[in-house]
Write an enzyme that holds these catalytic residues in place. Sequence first.
Site: not given
Ligand SMILES: NC(=O)c1ccc[n+]([C@@H]2O[C@H](COP(=O)([O-])OP(=O)(O)OC[C@H]3O[C@@H](n4cnc5c(N)ncnc54)[C@H](O)[C@@H]3O)[C@@H](O)[C@H]2O)c1
Length: 252
Positions: A156, A160
Amino acid sequence: MMRVLQGQTAILTGAAQGLGYAIARAYAEAGMRIALMDVQQERLDAVAAEVRALGGEAVAIGVDLSDAAATQAAVTQAVAVYGTPRVLVHNAALLREVSMLDVTFENWQKELNIILQAAFLLSKAVWARMIEAGGGSIVYLSSGSGIKGFVKEVAYCPGKHGQEGLMKVLAMEGEPYNIAVNTITPGAPINTPMSASNYSDELKQKWVDPALLTPAFVYLAQQDARTVTGQRLNAWTMSEAIRSATTIPLTS
Ligand SMILES: NC(=O)c1ccc[n+]([C@@H]2O[C@H](COP(=O)([O-])OP(=O)(O)OC[C@H]3O[C@@H](n4cnc5c(N)ncnc54)[C@H](O)[C@@H]3O)[C@@H](O)[C@H]2O)c1
């Protein structure tokens, strides 16, 4: 402000749940036409129905973004349905916390492909079209993991970091063509399925609805290289600034 996006096109990945779902709703309320991509087809179909109910248009493209050929086919389909996107938001990601000792090459590669390979392939597929259209906006979802290391983020974290590097290059190459390329980090703990499985109990006390971060994405859908490009943005501070109608801070 929202109506300027009426009928404009977005490609949005990871739209089935979490932050991507919140962005899909915000774009729908702005009247956008959205090519939604996610590996969870059923959930995505439900999100597409919600988008339509909110006044937007949507096509639900089920795709595993770790698969290069499938990713290319998905973006070809998106462009065939709605044409050149005004904005591409690559939000999908997978976080499996595994140490170096236990990670397999296959799992490492899968996570990296979803985060970084797909960022490249999606951007590559829309790049020449955005040039032809006179500009556009590309946004990658970054994280604290885009600039710092965390244990058990063997894939990850480099994914990123890689997005940050790709953004810097594409922002430079995109400038003469008026294509904005930025990364954005949530900037606040958000209540999403990813957070539910990775946050400490303490962090869960403070998490906010990801819908509070969406003004930043609505704003970015309207930008091009003349306004903001080559930046690592903060969705929380930007959205707070938009809500209070003050000057928008463009650095995280
Ligand atoms: N949640 C946090 O605290 C946080 C912090 C920093 C960054 N982010 C980033 O924000 C973004 C959204 O995060 P989130 O918390 O909503 O994550 P989440 O896991 O709830 O949602 C991610 C989505 O990506 C989809 N996905 C995963 N693998 C896939 C694949 N192989 N093909 C197509 N789709 C796929 C999942 O099905 C899901 O709908 C991400 O890029 C994450 O890295 C999140």
